[in-house]
Write a protein that holds these residues in place. Structure first.
Motif, PDB file in Angstrom:
ATOM      1  N   LYS A  81      34.768  43.603  43.214  1.00 26.52           N
ATOM      2  CA  LYS A  81      35.438  44.016  41.766  1.00 26.52           C
ATOM      3  C   LYS A  81      35.981  45.372  42.327  1.00 26.52           C
ATOM      4  O   LYS A  81      37.072  45.486  41.546  1.00 26.52           O
ATOM      5  CB  LYS A  81      34.114  43.871  40.964  1.00 26.52           C
ATOM      6  CG  LYS A  81      34.629  44.048  39.451  1.00 26.52           C
ATOM      7  CD  LYS A  81      33.669  43.627  38.583  1.00 26.52           C
ATOM      8  CE  LYS A  81      34.531  43.701  37.005  1.00 26.52           C
ATOM      9  NZ  LYS A  81      33.524  43.182  36.215  1.00 26.52           N
ATOM     10  N   GLU A  82      35.573  46.195  42.843  1.00 25.99           N
ATOM     11  CA  GLU A  82      36.081  47.478  43.088  1.00 25.99           C
ATOM     12  C   GLU A  82      37.263  47.412  43.918  1.00 25.99           C
ATOM     13  O   GLU A  82      38.353  48.123  43.743  1.00 25.99           O
ATOM     14  CB  GLU A  82      34.981  48.752  43.911  1.00 25.99           C
ATOM     15  CG  GLU A  82      35.561  49.850  43.982  1.00 25.99           C
ATOM     16  CD  GLU A  82      34.932  50.743  44.917  1.00 25.99           C
ATOM     17  OE1 GLU A  82      35.443  51.980  44.899  1.00 25.99           O
ATOM     18  OE2 GLU A  82      33.780  50.411  45.187  1.00 25.99           O
TER      19      GLU A  82
ATOM     20  N   SER B  31      40.168  46.274  41.955  1.00 24.69           N
ATOM     21  CA  SER B  31      40.628  47.209  41.036  1.00 24.69           C
ATOM     22  C   SER B  31      42.001  48.173  41.428  1.00 24.69           C
ATOM     23  O   SER B  31      42.490  49.003  40.856  1.00 24.69           O
ATOM     24  CB  SER B  31      39.644  48.443  40.652  1.00 24.69           C
ATOM     25  OG  SER B  31      38.466  47.551  40.201  1.00 24.69           O
ATOM     26  N   TYR B  32      42.334  47.715  42.699  1.00 27.74           N
ATOM     27  CA  TYR B  32      43.284  48.627  43.411  1.00 27.74           C
ATOM     28  C   TYR B  32      44.536  47.501  43.312  1.00 27.74           C
ATOM     29  O   TYR B  32      44.477  46.405  43.974  1.00 27.74           O
ATOM     30  CB  TYR B  32      43.096  49.010  44.696  1.00 27.74           C
ATOM     31  CG  TYR B  32      42.200  50.264  44.826  1.00 27.74           C
ATOM     32  CD1 TYR B  32      42.500  51.384  44.776  1.00 27.74           C
ATOM     33  CD2 TYR B  32      40.834  49.897  44.430  1.00 27.74           C
ATOM     34  CE1 TYR B  32      41.592  52.392  44.732  1.00 27.74           C
ATOM     35  CE2 TYR B  32      40.011  50.851  44.573  1.00 27.74           C
ATOM     36  CZ  TYR B  32      40.288  52.283  44.414  1.00 27.74           C
ATOM     37  OH  TYR B  32      39.488  53.264  44.356  1.00 27.74           O
TER      38      TYR B  32
ATOM     39  N   ASP C 286      46.260  46.630  35.101  1.00 28.41           N
ATOM     40  CA  ASP C 286      44.722  46.199  34.950  1.00 28.41           C
ATOM     41  C   ASP C 286      44.236  46.090  33.635  1.00 28.41           C
ATOM     42  O   ASP C 286      44.524  46.922  32.834  1.00 28.41           O
ATOM     43  CB  ASP C 286      43.730  47.416  35.752  1.00 28.41           C
ATOM     44  CG  ASP C 286      42.644  46.801  35.930  1.00 28.41           C
ATOM     45  OD1 ASP C 286      42.251  45.574  35.580  1.00 28.41           O
ATOM     46  OD2 ASP C 286      41.797  47.692  36.589  1.00 28.41           O
TER      47      ASP C 286
ATOM     48  N   SER D 238      41.047  44.470  33.105  1.00 29.80           N
ATOM     49  CA  SER D 238      39.559  43.910  33.222  1.00 29.80           C
ATOM     50  C   SER D 238      38.616  44.474  32.285  1.00 29.80           C
ATOM     51  O   SER D 238      38.867  45.467  31.676  1.00 29.80           O
ATOM     52  CB  SER D 238      39.269  44.445  34.787  1.00 29.80           C
ATOM     53  OG  SER D 238      40.323  43.726  35.465  1.00 29.80           O
TER      54      SER D 238
ATOM     55  N   GLU E  76      31.595  38.315  37.142  1.00 28.43           N
ATOM     56  CA  GLU E  76      32.301  39.262  38.040  1.00 28.43           C
ATOM     57  C   GLU E  76      33.863  38.785  38.059  1.00 28.43           C
ATOM     58  O   GLU E  76      33.913  37.737  38.593  1.00 28.43           O
ATOM     59  CB  GLU E  76      31.775  39.281  39.275  1.00 28.43           C
ATOM     60  CG  GLU E  76      32.073  40.461  40.014  1.00 28.43           C
ATOM     61  CD  GLU E  76      31.298  40.517  41.482  1.00 28.43           C
ATOM     62  OE1 GLU E  76      31.623  41.378  42.282  1.00 28.43           O
ATOM     63  OE2 GLU E  76      30.061  39.926  41.573  1.00 28.43           O
TER      64      GLU E  76
ATOM     65  N   LYS F 181      38.018  39.954  37.606  1.00 26.49           N
ATOM     66  CA  LYS F 181      39.220  41.186  37.173  1.00 26.49           C
ATOM     67  C   LYS F 181      40.528  40.377  36.725  1.00 26.49           C
ATOM     68  O   LYS F 181      40.604  39.123  37.011  1.00 26.49           O
ATOM     69  CB  LYS F 181      39.568  41.587  38.743  1.00 26.49           C
ATOM     70  CG  LYS F 181      38.710  42.309  39.478  1.00 26.49           C
ATOM     71  CD  LYS F 181      38.177  43.566  38.666  1.00 26.49           C
ATOM     72  CE  LYS F 181      39.505  44.498  38.536  1.00 26.49           C
ATOM     73  NZ  LYS F 181      39.119  45.676  37.745  1.00 26.49           N
TER      74      LYS F 181
ATOM     75  N   TRP G 179      44.383  40.893  35.733  1.00 27.87           N
ATOM     76  CA  TRP G 179      45.724  41.696  35.837  1.00 27.87           C
ATOM     77  C   TRP G 179      46.791  41.151  35.152  1.00 27.87           C
ATOM     78  O   TRP G 179      46.943  39.908  35.170  1.00 27.87           O
ATOM     79  CB  TRP G 179      46.132  42.077  37.261  1.00 27.87           C
ATOM     80  CG  TRP G 179      45.231  43.019  38.052  1.00 27.87           C
ATOM     81  CD1 TRP G 179      44.079  42.747  38.560  1.00 27.87           C
ATOM     82  CD2 TRP G 179      45.511  44.350  38.315  1.00 27.87           C
ATOM     83  NE1 TRP G 179      43.279  43.812  39.067  1.00 27.87           N
ATOM     84  CE2 TRP G 179      44.315  44.707  39.007  1.00 27.87           C
ATOM     85  CE3 TRP G 179      46.427  45.258  38.139  1.00 27.87           C
ATOM     86  CZ2 TRP G 179      44.188  46.254  39.678  1.00 27.87           C
ATOM     87  CZ3 TRP G 179      46.341  46.530  38.698  1.00 27.87           C
ATOM     88  CH2 TRP G 179      45.153  46.962  39.403  1.00 27.87           C
TER      89      TRP G 179
END
Length: 333
Positions: free
Chosen positions: A10-11, A14-15, A42, A44, A57, A59, A61
């Motif tokens: 998930k991290e 985030s990019y 983003d 999320s 979990e 994300k 975008w």
């Protein structure tokens, strides 16, 4: 409830760099070719879903796409599906998640029901070792298939599956991105020496990327979290590593030490298993010898009594007739 474990993905997603690598390297080329990745935004957040009563979990975008002269924004809904078994409810879950997200867009006044909903590209990223067997469109769960006049009234939502285990080492090498390197590390985690090579290639791909400083930081954190799942020894191999790029020599040495410990552990376990098997075989052999001696002694005593024929003695003691005759012959001398 779905039992997600903390993967750190998930991290990672985030990019925008890694989202772009996912789209360009693993999504259908006709989809990624339309995307203007400079517009990635983003959106999320954790959404509580009443149907499954869980935080999931994911994300989300958005990205602008050009299609036949029209420029519009598309939402990329990325579901991170990391379970030990395949959840065959996933098409139902995905339909529900997308509906909840649309409801979220209305509640946050991004759009209205009258204006309409933006298009969504649902993506499932799966890193399990078991073969993916869940249906990829909820319509395929409708059984038996309804007659033609009813088909138009059935739910339709298809997601795009990115199955890490389905890609060969060669296919991942062709993509040659930090994300493909991450997938290689995931696939190599059960083999210490293969893991060493995968981590080395991952570090080289980060070093060659224009955003190496940002990616180095987040991927180093991910790798530490990933190795933690493999055991204490693996976690200690990265304890003092703060950068895959800068600390690569130390990392290689630490992984080599870990690999040697794993080999020694394997050899020790092999010797212990061998000794245990040897003792077991020895006991079995001793029991067999003891049984044979008991049978021979019983046969000799019965021969001395002279009450039974050789055939009867063989049947009583479990010896063969030849062995009983040999014992009688020995007594005659």
């Amino acid at each position: 409830m779905v039992n997600h474990h903390d993967t750190g993905y998930k991290e990672l997603f985030s990019y925008p760099e890694l989202v772009r690598q996912l789209m360009e390297g693993f999504a259908p080329p006709e989809v990624s070719a339309m995307m203007d990745f400079s517009t990635l935004t983003d959106h999320s957040g954790n959404y509580i879903t009443p149907l499954f009563n869980e935080k999931f979990e994911d994300k989300v975008w958005s990205v602008e796409v050009d299609w036949e002269g029209v420029r519009q924004r598309v939402f990329v809904y990325l579901l991170l599906e990391f379970q030990s078994t395949v959840d065959h409810r996933l098409p139902i879950r995905m339909l529900h998640y997308v509906a909840c997200f649309y409801d979220h867009l209305i509640k946050t006044k991004v759009t209205t029901a009258r204006k309409g909903m933006p298009p969504i590209f649902p993506v499932v990223l799966y890193n399990g070792s078991k073969r993916w067997t869940a249906r990829e469109d909820i319509y395929r769960m409708v059984r038996p298939e309804p007659p033609v006049f009813l088909r138009v009234y059935q739910p339709h939502l298809r997601y795009y599956l990115v199955n890490e285990s389905a890609f060969t080492e060669g296919e991942l090498a062709e993509r040659d991105t930090p994300l493909s390197g991450i997938f290689e590390v995931e696939k190599a985690s059960k083999d210490v020496e293969a893991l060493q090579g995968a981590v080395k290639r991952l570090a080289a791909r980060i070093r060659a990327h224009p955003e190496k400083a940002r990616l180095d930081e987040v991927i180093t954190r991910w790798l530490k979290r990933h190795l933690r799942r493999l055991g204490t020894e693996a976690e200690q191999a990265l304890e003092q590593i703060n950068s895959l790029v800068e600390d690569h020599a130390m990392l290689a040495e630490n992984l080599q030490t870990w690999a040697e410990k794993e080999r020694q552990k394997g050899r020790q376990e092999g010797r212990q298993e061998g000794r245990l098997e040897g003792r077991q075989e020895g006991r079995q052999e001793g029991e067999e010898i003891g049984l044979q001696k008991g049978q021979r002694l019983a046969a000799i005593n019965l021969l001395k009594l002279g009450l039974l024929t050789d055939e009867q003695i063989a049947q009583t003691t479990g010896l063969s007739l030849t062995e009983v005759i040999a014992l009688r012959s020995g007594q005659a001398h």
